[in-house]
Write a protein that holds these residues in place. Sequence first.
Motif, PDB file in Angstrom:
ATOM      1  N   SER A  55       1.026  -1.527  -0.155  1.00  0.00           N
ATOM      2  CA  SER A  55       0.221   0.020  -0.185  1.00  0.00           C
ATOM      3  C   SER A  55       0.630   1.067   0.078  1.00  0.00           C
ATOM      4  O   SER A  55       1.690   1.418   0.546  1.00  0.00           O
ATOM      5  N   GLY A  56       0.506   2.188  -0.813  1.00  0.00           N
ATOM      6  CA  GLY A  56       1.260   3.195  -1.353  1.00  0.00           C
ATOM      7  C   GLY A  56       2.630   3.706  -1.876  1.00  0.00           C
ATOM      8  O   GLY A  56       3.281   4.717  -2.064  1.00  0.00           O
ATOM      9  N   ASP A 106      10.779   4.632  -8.166  1.00  0.00           N
ATOM     10  CA  ASP A 106      11.418   5.482  -7.919  1.00  0.00           C
ATOM     11  C   ASP A 106      11.337   6.393  -8.356  1.00  0.00           C
ATOM     12  O   ASP A 106       9.960   7.350  -7.773  1.00  0.00           O
TER      13      ASP A 106
HETATM   14  N1  LIG Z   1       7.442   7.666  -8.072  1.00  0.00           N
HETATM   15  C1  LIG Z   1       7.305   8.224  -7.353  1.00  0.00           C
HETATM   16  N2  LIG Z   1       7.522   8.926  -6.707  1.00  0.00           N
HETATM   17  C2  LIG Z   1       7.093  10.016  -5.809  1.00  0.00           C
HETATM   18  N3  LIG Z   1       5.285   9.568  -5.604  1.00  0.00           N
HETATM   19  C3  LIG Z   1       5.176   8.721  -5.570  1.00  0.00           C
HETATM   20  C4  LIG Z   1       5.776   8.379  -6.928  1.00  0.00           C
HETATM   21  N4  LIG Z   1       4.840   7.231  -7.138  1.00  0.00           N
HETATM   22  C5  LIG Z   1       3.762   7.521  -6.548  1.00  0.00           C
HETATM   23  N5  LIG Z   1       4.023   8.668  -5.552  1.00  0.00           N
HETATM   24  C6  LIG Z   1       2.757   8.875  -4.404  1.00  0.00           C
HETATM   25  O1  LIG Z   1       2.459   8.119  -3.867  1.00  0.00           O
HETATM   26  C7  LIG Z   1       1.516   7.941  -2.793  1.00  0.00           C
HETATM   27  C8  LIG Z   1       0.748   6.556  -3.296  1.00  0.00           C
HETATM   28  O2  LIG Z   1       0.529   5.995  -4.230  1.00  0.00           O
HETATM   29  P1  LIG Z   1      -0.788   5.441  -4.534  1.00  0.00           P
HETATM   30  O3  LIG Z   1      -2.086   5.794  -4.286  1.00  0.00           O
HETATM   31  O4  LIG Z   1      -0.237   4.984  -6.357  1.00  0.00           O
HETATM   32  O5  LIG Z   1      -0.334   4.258  -4.008  1.00  0.00           O
HETATM   33  P2  LIG Z   1      -1.183   2.538  -4.222  1.00  0.00           P
HETATM   34  O6  LIG Z   1       0.109   2.015  -4.758  1.00  0.00           O
HETATM   35  O7  LIG Z   1      -2.201   2.441  -5.148  1.00  0.00           O
HETATM   36  O8  LIG Z   1      -1.122   2.261  -2.877  1.00  0.00           O
HETATM   37  P3  LIG Z   1      -2.818   1.655  -2.295  1.00  0.00           P
HETATM   38  O9  LIG Z   1      -2.990   0.214  -2.352  1.00  0.00           O
HETATM   39  O10 LIG Z   1      -3.021   1.804  -0.744  1.00  0.00           O
HETATM   40  O11 LIG Z   1      -3.997   1.860  -2.716  1.00  0.00           O
HETATM   41  C9  LIG Z   1       0.362   9.072  -4.063  1.00  0.00           C
HETATM   42  O12 LIG Z   1       1.081  10.230  -3.346  1.00  0.00           O
HETATM   43  C10 LIG Z   1       1.565   9.204  -5.044  1.00  0.00           C
HETATM   44  O13 LIG Z   1       1.286  10.961  -5.449  1.00  0.00           O
END
Ligand SMILES: Nc1ncnc2c1ncn2[C@@H]1O[C@H](COP(=O)(O)OP(=O)(O)OP(=O)(O)O)[C@@H](O)[C@H]1O
Length: 195
Positions: free
Chosen positions: A17-18, A176
């Motif tokens: 997650s995240g 990254d």
């Molecule tokens: N390469 C990156 N560099 C910096 N920030 C990022 C990057 N990719 C994503 N983020 C940021 O990280 C946070 C988490 O991203 P995201 O919500 O897409 O995660 P997720 O894996 O879909 O999480 P979940 O499983 O909880 O839904 C968001 O605020 C997003 O803008």
Amino acid sequence: MATLPPDNRPIVVSGPSGVGKGTLYNLLFQRHPETFALSVSHTTRSPRDGEQDGVHYHFVPMEHFEDLISRDGFVEHAKFSGNRYGTSKMTIEEQTKKGRVVLLDIEMEGVKQIKQSDIAARYIFISPPSLETLESRLRGRGTEKEESIVKRLAQAKNELEYSKTPGVHDIVIVNDDLEKAYKEFEDFVYKPLDA
Ligand SMILES: Nc1ncnc2c1ncn2[C@@H]1O[C@H](COP(=O)(O)OP(=O)(O)OP(=O)(O)O)[C@@H](O)[C@H]1O
């Protein structure tokens, strides 16, 4: 015109997650309109403010969900804090019939179940550059309470461990630099069949 990937099997995207799963596949959907469909899960939990039935989830009563389980209607399902969540076979079939490549955003236990099912899928794991980066993204997103962040980070360690099992995922992408990770993601999705 939508350009379909040469390999049109459903794509399973997992990772802690995240880590940025949603960010990456939403970019794919934006840049390739009308090509992909995110699989909408079934759940027995109540909708939160702004959540629409059929868009964010198929919200169903427990009896309906359990009936579907007994008819082998799910490719994977799980229980979290008293509620059931799952991906129905029908959802995947309907989207595939419409000519879309289905993308499933699924956690580790679901991945294990799909791997044991008769669904032919491709598996992508999204990994954070480090646990510290993951923590700061989770905090930066501002959607989680402290308790939830702690739980998600503990679960992230299990997921990262599982991702090291040989043969589970077709590709592991480290998120990254976003555009660099996106390019790897898109290249994998559009990889020629014989590559
Ligand atoms: N390469 C990156 N560099 C910096 N920030 C990022 C990057 N990719 C994503 N983020 C940021 O990280 C946070 C988490 O991203 P995201 O919500 O897409 O995660 P997720 O894996 O879909 O999480 P979940 O499983 O909880 O839904 C968001 O605020 C997003 O803008």
